[in-house]
Design an enzyme around this catalytic site. Structure first.
Site, PDB file in Angstrom:
ATOM      1  N   LYS A 275     -11.531   0.318   5.502  1.00  0.00           N
ATOM      2  CA  LYS A 275     -11.980  -0.345   4.290  1.00  0.00           C
ATOM      3  C   LYS A 275     -13.105  -1.344   4.625  1.00  0.00           C
ATOM      4  O   LYS A 275     -14.146  -0.927   5.062  1.00  0.00           O
ATOM      5  CB  LYS A 275     -10.783  -1.007   3.600  1.00  0.00           C
ATOM      6  CG  LYS A 275      -9.528  -0.117   3.559  1.00  0.00           C
ATOM      7  CD  LYS A 275      -9.689   1.154   2.735  1.00  0.00           C
ATOM      8  CE  LYS A 275      -8.563   2.157   2.965  1.00  0.00           C
ATOM      9  NZ  LYS A 275      -7.210   1.659   2.846  1.00  0.00           N
TER      10      LYS A 275
ATOM     11  N   TYR B 287       0.838  -1.198   0.000  1.00  0.00           N
ATOM     12  CA  TYR B 287       0.000   0.000   0.000  1.00  0.00           C
ATOM     13  C   TYR B 287       0.878   1.255   0.000  1.00  0.00           C
ATOM     14  O   TYR B 287       1.901   1.301   0.695  1.00  0.00           O
ATOM     15  CB  TYR B 287      -0.897  -0.050   1.246  1.00  0.00           C
ATOM     16  CG  TYR B 287      -1.695   1.190   1.484  1.00  0.00           C
ATOM     17  CD1 TYR B 287      -2.772   1.497   0.663  1.00  0.00           C
ATOM     18  CD2 TYR B 287      -1.371   2.062   2.509  1.00  0.00           C
ATOM     19  CE1 TYR B 287      -3.512   2.647   0.877  1.00  0.00           C
ATOM     20  CE2 TYR B 287      -2.107   3.215   2.730  1.00  0.00           C
ATOM     21  CZ  TYR B 287      -3.176   3.503   1.897  1.00  0.00           C
ATOM     22  OH  TYR B 287      -3.898   4.638   2.109  1.00  0.00           O
TER      23      TYR B 287
HETATM   24  C1  LIG Z   1      -5.906   2.035   3.357  1.00  0.00           C
HETATM   25  C2  LIG Z   1      -4.869   1.037   3.621  1.00  0.00           C
HETATM   26  C3  LIG Z   1      -3.926   1.203   4.657  1.00  0.00           C
HETATM   27  C4  LIG Z   1      -3.882   2.458   5.508  1.00  0.00           C
HETATM   28  O1  LIG Z   1      -5.028   2.617   6.267  1.00  0.00           O
HETATM   29  P1  LIG Z   1      -5.622   4.046   6.739  1.00  0.00           P
HETATM   30  O2  LIG Z   1      -6.784   3.656   7.552  1.00  0.00           O
HETATM   31  O3  LIG Z   1      -5.974   4.802   5.488  1.00  0.00           O
HETATM   32  O4  LIG Z   1      -4.541   4.739   7.485  1.00  0.00           O
HETATM   33  C5  LIG Z   1      -3.008   0.191   4.871  1.00  0.00           C
HETATM   34  N1  LIG Z   1      -2.987  -0.920   4.104  1.00  0.00           N
HETATM   35  C6  LIG Z   1      -3.856  -1.103   3.088  1.00  0.00           C
HETATM   36  C7  LIG Z   1      -3.767  -2.353   2.276  1.00  0.00           C
HETATM   37  C8  LIG Z   1      -4.815  -0.144   2.806  1.00  0.00           C
HETATM   38  O5  LIG Z   1      -5.664  -0.332   1.800  1.00  0.00           O
END
Ligand SMILES: *Cc1c(COP(=O)(O)O)cnc(C)c1O
Length: 406
Positions: free
Chosen positions: A214, A117
């Site tokens: 997510k 990411y």
């Molecule tokens: C969005 C995401 C993150 C970071 O998370 P946040 O809640 O935006 O700080 C880390 N790993 C993956 C795979 C992501 O999609």
């Protein structure tokens, strides 16, 4: 109400030992006690920052622990099979940084998937370095490669499977075996699959990290993270650092994320069904040159998906290469009606984006191409709408985007 009433309500609460239940029952009941005072089926949001020390409360101060956070963490631990503890954070990024800072001494080296990411890449490249932790980005698709890239300072392996945005998989069991023989900690970022589709600790990982933002919250209205642990020694260090640094989520966010978690299984099933329908429709369209989706027979690691994912499900993310380059990718994203052009993923609503110029724009151009992040790659987060409508939407957008250009 009298004290004896409240005791009988406690006794009528869902069983606290819920480990024998299946996923959906756990999602709905784990960490969800009825309120012992009012009997409320849904626990109240506990906004108090401090707790009276006179009535032997288990709570003192909300940075250290809060009832809504505790309940969300208990529910996550129950769903992330193999985990014994969970710690919730103010974001997925906070989860990443707390794990690295709490568990690695200066001089340590992390071996990470080379297509992690973007925010993880940024933290590893620019921030971890300041703490004396270096990161080597490798193609973890070939477990043998990590033997070649190992050195005495390698103390952690950071896995992301499926990768973003090319959706290639990492063999977590094979990597964990090699890493454990050499005494390193294995962390799996399980954000793209959620605990419903995969439980990396059962495959050998020590720690699982999620961006709750997510799929776990699933409604695009909370930024939060959570880490789940197989070992007490890792959990205690991370928990200590979290309290020292104060990287805690709010009670309201914990409440919302917990509410989202209760329907994770329903949403994931819908996302997977819809994503497969969209991936199949795209794959059979002549203006689409390649579909990357672990649920398709054409995915080069389909066998691994069948091994690592619940029922071999492909997840809710689909990427594809469109005929006509960046122009066509842009036109596609401007032509969809249900898919909104936006970053992020994992919500009930469908989104589309162009990693080249959006989520992955900060990565050096030659590296982007090396990772398969080409200009004509479109990433979809397929939501919970009706499959028929989503399929119609992507097909009309592909046709608009490539009209006259074929
Ligand atoms: C969005 C995401 C993150 C970071 O998370 P946040 O809640 O935006 O700080 C880390 N790993 C993956 C795979 C992501 O999609």
């Amino acid at each position: 109400m009298t004290r004896s009433d409240s005791i009988s309500i406690i006794q009528n609460s869902p069983p606290q030992n819920t480990t024998h239940l299946e996923f959906a029952s756990l999602a709905i009941h784990a960490g969800s006690p009825h309120d012992p005072v009012t009997g409320a089926v849904i626990e109240p949001i506990s906004l108090s920052t401090t707790f009276s020390q006179r009535n032997h409360s288990q709570y003192e101060y909300s940075r250290s622990a809060n009832p809504n956070r505790d309940n969300f963490e208990a529910a996550t631990t129950a769903l992330e099979a193999g985990a014994r503890y969970s710690v919730a954070f103010a974001s997925g990024s906070a989860s990443t940084s707390m794990i690295v800072q709490a568990l690695l001494a200066p001089g340590s080296r992390i071996l990470a998937s080379n297509d992690v990411y973007g925010g993880t890449f940024r933290y590893f490249s620019n921030v971890a370095k300041a703490h004396g932790v270096t990161v080597s980005f490798e193609n973890l698709r070939d477990p043998e490669l990590i033997r070649d890239n190992w050195n005495d300072n390698t103390k952690m392996v950071w896995i992301e499977s499926p990768s973003n945005p090319t959706l290639s998989l990492v063999d977590i069991a094979a990597i964990s075996e090699i890493a454990h023989q050499r005494g390193a900690i294995v962390v799996a970022d399980n954000t793209f699959l959620s605990p419903y589709l995969s439980n990396p600790i059962l495959l050998g990982a020590d720690i699982v990290s999620h961006s709750v933002t997510k799929y776990i919250n699933g409604h695009s209205d909370v930024i939060m993270g959570v880490a789940s642990f197989a070992h007490t020694r890792h959990f205690e260090k991370v928990k200590f650092l979290q309290n020292a640094i104060g990287a805690v989520p709010s009670p309201f966010d914990c409440f919302l994320a917990h509410r989202g978690l209760k329907t994770l299984h329903l949403r994931m099933k819908a996302c997977c069904d819809n994503a497969l329908a969209v991936a199949e429709a795209l794959e059979s369209h002549p203006a689409v040159t390649k579909v990357l989706y672990p649920g398709l027979a054409s995915h080069p690691q389909r066998n691994l998906a069948q091994k690592q994912h619940r029922k071999g499900l492909g997840g809710g993310m689909v990427s594809f290469r469109i005929h006509g380059g960046y122009d066509a990718a842009q036109k596609f994203c401007r032509s969809t009606k249900l898919f909104t052009l936006a970053e992020s993923l994992g919500g009930i609503e469908s989104l589309c984006e162009i990693p080249w110029s959006m989520t992955h724009a900060a990565i050096d151009e030659t590296m982007r191409i090396e990772f398969g992040v080409t200009e004509n790659l479109v990433r979809l987060s397929v939501g919970c709408e009706d499959a028929e409508d989503l399929v119609k939407d992507v097909i009309q957008a592909v046709e608009k985007a490539t009209m006259g250009g074929m």
